[in-house]
Write a protein that holds these residues in place. Structure first.
Motif, PDB file in Angstrom:
ATOM      1  N   LEU A  65      79.521  26.105   8.997  1.00  8.98           N
ATOM      2  CA  LEU A  65      79.518  25.589   7.626  1.00  8.98           C
ATOM      3  C   LEU A  65      80.944  25.347   7.135  1.00  8.98           C
ATOM      4  O   LEU A  65      81.228  24.327   6.491  1.00  8.98           O
ATOM      5  CB  LEU A  65      78.802  26.573   6.695  1.00  8.98           C
ATOM      6  CG  LEU A  65      77.278  26.641   6.816  1.00  8.98           C
ATOM      7  CD1 LEU A  65      76.725  27.830   6.031  1.00  8.98           C
ATOM      8  CD2 LEU A  65      76.646  25.342   6.313  1.00  8.98           C
ATOM      9  N   LEU A  66      81.843  26.284   7.440  1.00  9.91           N
ATOM     10  CA  LEU A  66      83.232  26.140   6.998  1.00  9.91           C
ATOM     11  C   LEU A  66      83.933  25.004   7.736  1.00  9.91           C
ATOM     12  O   LEU A  66      84.790  24.317   7.170  1.00  9.91           O
ATOM     13  CB  LEU A  66      83.994  27.450   7.212  1.00  9.91           C
ATOM     14  CG  LEU A  66      83.511  28.646   6.388  1.00  9.91           C
ATOM     15  CD1 LEU A  66      84.344  29.883   6.705  1.00  9.91           C
ATOM     16  CD2 LEU A  66      83.586  28.341   4.889  1.00  9.91           C
TER      17      LEU A  66
ATOM     18  N   GLU B 281      78.396  29.880  -2.617  1.00  4.34           N
ATOM     19  CA  GLU B 281      77.961  28.677  -1.892  1.00  4.34           C
ATOM     20  C   GLU B 281      77.444  29.038  -0.499  1.00  4.34           C
ATOM     21  O   GLU B 281      76.422  28.517  -0.050  1.00  4.34           O
ATOM     22  CB  GLU B 281      79.115  27.683  -1.807  1.00  4.34           C
ATOM     23  CG  GLU B 281      79.452  27.033  -3.146  1.00  4.34           C
ATOM     24  CD  GLU B 281      80.749  26.242  -3.117  1.00  4.34           C
ATOM     25  OE1 GLU B 281      80.919  25.357  -3.980  1.00  4.34           O
ATOM     26  OE2 GLU B 281      81.601  26.517  -2.229  1.00  4.34           O
ATOM     27  N   LEU B 282      78.163  29.936   0.181  1.00  8.76           N
ATOM     28  CA  LEU B 282      77.716  30.366   1.507  1.00  8.76           C
ATOM     29  C   LEU B 282      76.393  31.122   1.421  1.00  8.76           C
ATOM     30  O   LEU B 282      75.504  30.945   2.265  1.00  8.76           O
ATOM     31  CB  LEU B 282      78.779  31.255   2.153  1.00  8.76           C
ATOM     32  CG  LEU B 282      80.001  30.531   2.730  1.00  8.76           C
ATOM     33  CD1 LEU B 282      81.099  31.524   3.080  1.00  8.76           C
ATOM     34  CD2 LEU B 282      79.602  29.721   3.963  1.00  8.76           C
ATOM     35  N   SER B 283      76.267  31.942   0.397  1.00  7.62           N
ATOM     36  CA  SER B 283      75.029  32.691   0.201  1.00  7.62           C
ATOM     37  C   SER B 283      73.831  31.752   0.039  1.00  7.62           C
ATOM     38  O   SER B 283      72.767  31.961   0.641  1.00  7.62           O
ATOM     39  CB  SER B 283      75.162  33.596  -1.030  1.00  7.62           C
ATOM     40  OG  SER B 283      73.945  34.251  -1.316  1.00  7.62           O
ATOM     41  N   ASN B 284      74.017  30.712  -0.742  1.00  8.52           N
ATOM     42  CA  ASN B 284      72.938  29.738  -0.971  1.00  8.52           C
ATOM     43  C   ASN B 284      72.603  28.961   0.301  1.00  8.52           C
ATOM     44  O   ASN B 284      71.425  28.713   0.603  1.00  8.52           O
ATOM     45  CB  ASN B 284      73.322  28.777  -2.084  1.00  8.52           C
ATOM     46  CG  ASN B 284      73.396  29.449  -3.442  1.00  8.52           C
ATOM     47  OD1 ASN B 284      72.754  30.469  -3.669  1.00  8.52           O
ATOM     48  ND2 ASN B 284      74.185  28.890  -4.347  1.00  8.52           N
ATOM     49  N   LYS B 285      73.625  28.570   1.043  1.00  6.41           N
ATOM     50  CA  LYS B 285      73.398  27.780   2.257  1.00  6.41           C
ATOM     51  C   LYS B 285      72.753  28.604   3.358  1.00  6.41           C
ATOM     52  O   LYS B 285      71.952  28.095   4.155  1.00  6.41           O
ATOM     53  CB  LYS B 285      74.713  27.175   2.741  1.00  6.41           C
ATOM     54  CG  LYS B 285      75.263  26.061   1.853  1.00  6.41           C
ATOM     55  CD  LYS B 285      76.587  25.551   2.361  1.00  6.41           C
ATOM     56  CE  LYS B 285      77.142  24.442   1.476  1.00  6.41           C
ATOM     57  NZ  LYS B 285      76.311  23.216   1.521  1.00  6.41           N
TER      58      LYS B 285
ATOM     59  N   ARG C 273      74.758  37.904  -1.451  1.00  5.20           N
ATOM     60  CA  ARG C 273      76.216  37.852  -1.441  1.00  5.20           C
ATOM     61  C   ARG C 273      76.832  39.026  -0.670  1.00  5.20           C
ATOM     62  O   ARG C 273      77.886  38.870  -0.052  1.00  5.20           O
ATOM     63  CB  ARG C 273      76.745  37.851  -2.880  1.00  5.20           C
ATOM     64  CG  ARG C 273      76.475  36.549  -3.616  1.00  5.20           C
ATOM     65  CD  ARG C 273      76.615  36.719  -5.120  1.00  5.20           C
ATOM     66  NE  ARG C 273      77.907  37.269  -5.473  1.00  5.20           N
ATOM     67  CZ  ARG C 273      78.987  36.550  -5.776  1.00  5.20           C
ATOM     68  NH1 ARG C 273      78.899  35.233  -5.762  1.00  5.20           N
ATOM     69  NH2 ARG C 273      80.121  37.120  -6.109  1.00  5.20           N
ATOM     70  N   THR C 274      76.180  40.172  -0.691  1.00  3.35           N
ATOM     71  CA  THR C 274      76.711  41.329   0.026  1.00  3.35           C
ATOM     72  C   THR C 274      76.795  41.065   1.524  1.00  3.35           C
ATOM     73  O   THR C 274      77.784  41.418   2.176  1.00  3.35           O
ATOM     74  CB  THR C 274      75.821  42.568  -0.221  1.00  3.35           C
ATOM     75  OG1 THR C 274      75.785  42.846  -1.617  1.00  3.35           O
ATOM     76  CG2 THR C 274      76.362  43.782   0.519  1.00  3.35           C
ATOM     77  N   VAL C 275      75.768  40.414   2.063  1.00  2.00           N
ATOM     78  CA  VAL C 275      75.777  40.059   3.487  1.00  2.00           C
ATOM     79  C   VAL C 275      76.923  39.102   3.782  1.00  2.00           C
ATOM     80  O   VAL C 275      77.637  39.244   4.783  1.00  2.00           O
ATOM     81  CB  VAL C 275      74.428  39.429   3.894  1.00  2.00           C
ATOM     82  CG1 VAL C 275      74.496  38.875   5.318  1.00  2.00           C
ATOM     83  CG2 VAL C 275      73.311  40.451   3.774  1.00  2.00           C
TER      84      VAL C 275
END
Length: 213
Positions: free
Chosen positions: A18-19, A30-34, A39-41
């Motif tokens: 993704l990055l 944004e990463l959490s949603n994708k 968010r903790t993970v």
């Protein structure tokens, strides 16, 4: 996912992919949603990847691919230099100044390739591996300016005495290269950068970007 695969490793690789597909980095949200995880993970994944220099986070908290990705394969970094050398060589010979390719490494600018002109009586000595802060010299400042996306900017940055005493420089950022943030520039012994140098450096940066895509 099958019983033989690791969910955590799979998520970490997905983060890197993704990055790599964005030039501007991604936030934790944004990463959490994708990824479809909390968010903790994501924080744990980024912290682990940062430890191995595979990911870096800027002052604004956006995550980007780190240069550790290049170090995974010993031949990758030489291939980056090799891809850039024709444009750097042409630039150095045309301008009569030392040309260089600089990449972002954490909070620093790292010179990864240097070509010196063959026909000049004297020129600035520069070496691959030279490291300095991003706000020092044309190479780093060109990268910082590109991050700001200033539409009325000419596309290149000029400096005087920022990297070497008595020297001036010009640099233009690499644009459109997934997962790579850097610039192409020249450094010369002069009171000021000649007018044609900025546009010429910008052309060279485009050539290098095309070679790295």
């Amino acid at each position: 996912m099958t019983a033989e695969t690791s969910q955590t490793l799979d998520r970490g690789l997905r983060v890197l992919k993704l990055l790599a597909d964005t030039d501007h980095g991604l936030t934790v949200t944004e990463l959490s949603n994708k990824l479809g995880v909390n968010r903790t993970v994501v924080y744990r994944l980024l912290a682990t990847l940062e430890q191995h220099a595979l990911v870096r986070r800027d002052l604004g908290g956006r995550a980007r691919v780190g240069l550790g990705v290049l170090r995974l394969g010993r031949q990758v970094h030489p291939l980056v230099r090799e891809a850039a050398l024709p444009a750097l060589r042409s630039l150095a010979e045309d301008i009569g100044a030392t040309a260089h390719l600089t990449l972002v490494d954490g909070a620093d600018a790292l010179t990864v390739a240097v070509v010196e002109p063959t026909w000049t009586d004297y020129h600035v000595a520069y070496r691959a591996g030279f490291r300095h802060s991003l706000d020092r010299g044309a190479a780093g400042r060109a990268i910082l300016t590109a991050r700001q996306k200033t539409h009325d900017h000419p596309g290149y940055t000029l400096t005087r005495g920022g990297g070497e005493a008595g020297a001036c420089g010009a640099a233009a950022p690499l644009v459109g290269v997934s997962g790579v943030e850097g610039s192409v520039g020249v450094v010369m012994l002069s009171d000021a950068v000649p007018e044609r140098v900025g546009p010429r450096v910008l052309d060279a940066a485009r050539e290098v970007a095309d070679a790295l895509r």
